[in-house]
Design an enzyme around this catalytic site. Sequence first.
Site, PDB file in Angstrom:
ATOM      1  N   GLY A  49      38.135  29.989   5.622  1.00 11.63           N
ATOM      2  CA  GLY A  49      39.493  29.694   5.153  1.00 11.63           C
ATOM      3  C   GLY A  49      39.393  28.565   4.171  1.00 11.63           C
ATOM      4  CD  GLU A  50      40.308  24.926   0.976  1.00 10.58           C
ATOM      5  OE1 GLU A  50      39.882  25.859   0.264  1.00 10.58           O
ATOM      6  OE2 GLU A  50      39.752  23.816   1.034  1.00 10.58           O
ATOM      7  CB  CYS A  81      33.034  30.512   5.095  1.00  7.55           C
ATOM      8  SG  CYS A  81      33.093  30.477   3.314  1.00  7.55           S
ATOM      9  CB  ILE A 139      34.759  34.828   0.266  1.00  6.74           C
ATOM     10  CG1 ILE A 139      34.475  36.290   0.606  1.00  6.74           C
ATOM     11  CG2 ILE A 139      36.092  34.675  -0.469  1.00  6.74           C
ATOM     12  CD1 ILE A 139      35.404  36.871   1.666  1.00  6.74           C
ATOM     13  CG  HIS A 176      33.322  35.324   5.382  1.00  4.27           C
ATOM     14  ND1 HIS A 176      34.252  34.564   6.069  1.00  4.27           N
ATOM     15  CD2 HIS A 176      33.201  34.755   4.172  1.00  4.27           C
ATOM     16  CE1 HIS A 176      34.673  33.588   5.297  1.00  4.27           C
ATOM     17  NE2 HIS A 176      34.054  33.681   4.141  1.00  4.27           N
ATOM     18  CD  GLU A 178      34.202  35.986   9.530  1.00  4.15           C
ATOM     19  OE1 GLU A 178      32.991  35.914   9.796  1.00  4.15           O
ATOM     20  OE2 GLU A 178      34.752  35.240   8.698  1.00  4.15           O
TER      21      GLU A 178
HETATM   22  N1  GLN Z   1      35.962  26.965  -0.252  1.00  4.66           N
HETATM   23  C1  GLN Z   1      36.425  26.941   1.086  1.00  4.66           C
HETATM   24  C2  GLN Z   1      36.465  25.518   1.640  1.00  4.66           C
HETATM   25  O1  GLN Z   1      36.026  24.595   1.012  1.00  4.66           O
HETATM   26  C3  GLN Z   1      35.604  27.807   2.011  1.00  4.66           C
HETATM   27  C4  GLN Z   1      35.720  29.253   1.619  1.00  4.66           C
HETATM   28  C5  GLN Z   1      35.776  30.202   2.786  1.00  4.66           C
HETATM   29  O2  GLN Z   1      35.852  29.809   3.945  1.00  4.66           O
HETATM   30  N2  GLN Z   1      35.815  31.487   2.482  1.00  4.66           N
HETATM   31  O3  GLN Z   1      36.946  25.341   2.716  1.00  4.66           O
END
Ligand code: GLN
Length: 197
Positions: A49-50, A81, A139, A176, A178
């Site tokens: 995610g972020e 990620c 991603i 990922h 998942e």
């Molecule tokens: N760029 C995202 C971050 O810094 C990570 C990307 C992702 O989880 N797909 O959190």
Amino acid sequence: MTTARVGVLALQGDVREHVALLEHLGADVVRVRRPEEFAQVDGLALPGGESTVIDKLSRQFGLAEPIRAAIRDGMPMLGTCAGLIMLSDRLIDAIEGQQTFGGLDVLTRRNAFGRQTESFEAELDIPVLGSDPVHTTFIRGPVVEEVGADATTLAALEDGRVVAVEQGNLLGISFHPELSGEPRFHQRFLDRVAARG
Ligand code: GLN
């Protein structure tokens, strides 16, 4: 054997995909948004995610300190990620004030692949998971730039960049599984939870 009860950190990100894969593997899954929910689980998956948002929300919801304490206590965790970013001790290209839970003795670069190759797929050999190659989906993923003495590299790209690491009961990966239906990392995580009893 009793069914492992594990949490998926459900503040932001691809929560549903982790829940589905873990349930498919037979786990009893709790979506963790509050400390009361976290207290019910024996392991935690941290989704992609972020990371800046997951960081802020986990502090606001009072989850950051309990998660750090659980990491110190040896609770099995799997971060993909943004989840890997959250488990990293040190970051490159963090935003101002960004914090992590830590636990993995690594230096991780956020958004390591740049704009043009924001997303790509690759087949990787990951010997600890067996001889079948692992299909990976990246991603806007991070890369581990330095693996400290306490952490172990599980997987690297052809050019040597490290994309999966392990330390004790913590597993962090840049991609990922998942999303690509690759169950072996989640199974490894569940095995750790079961072994801890
Ligand atoms: N760029 C995202 C971050 O810094 C990570 C990307 C992702 O989880 N797909 O959190």
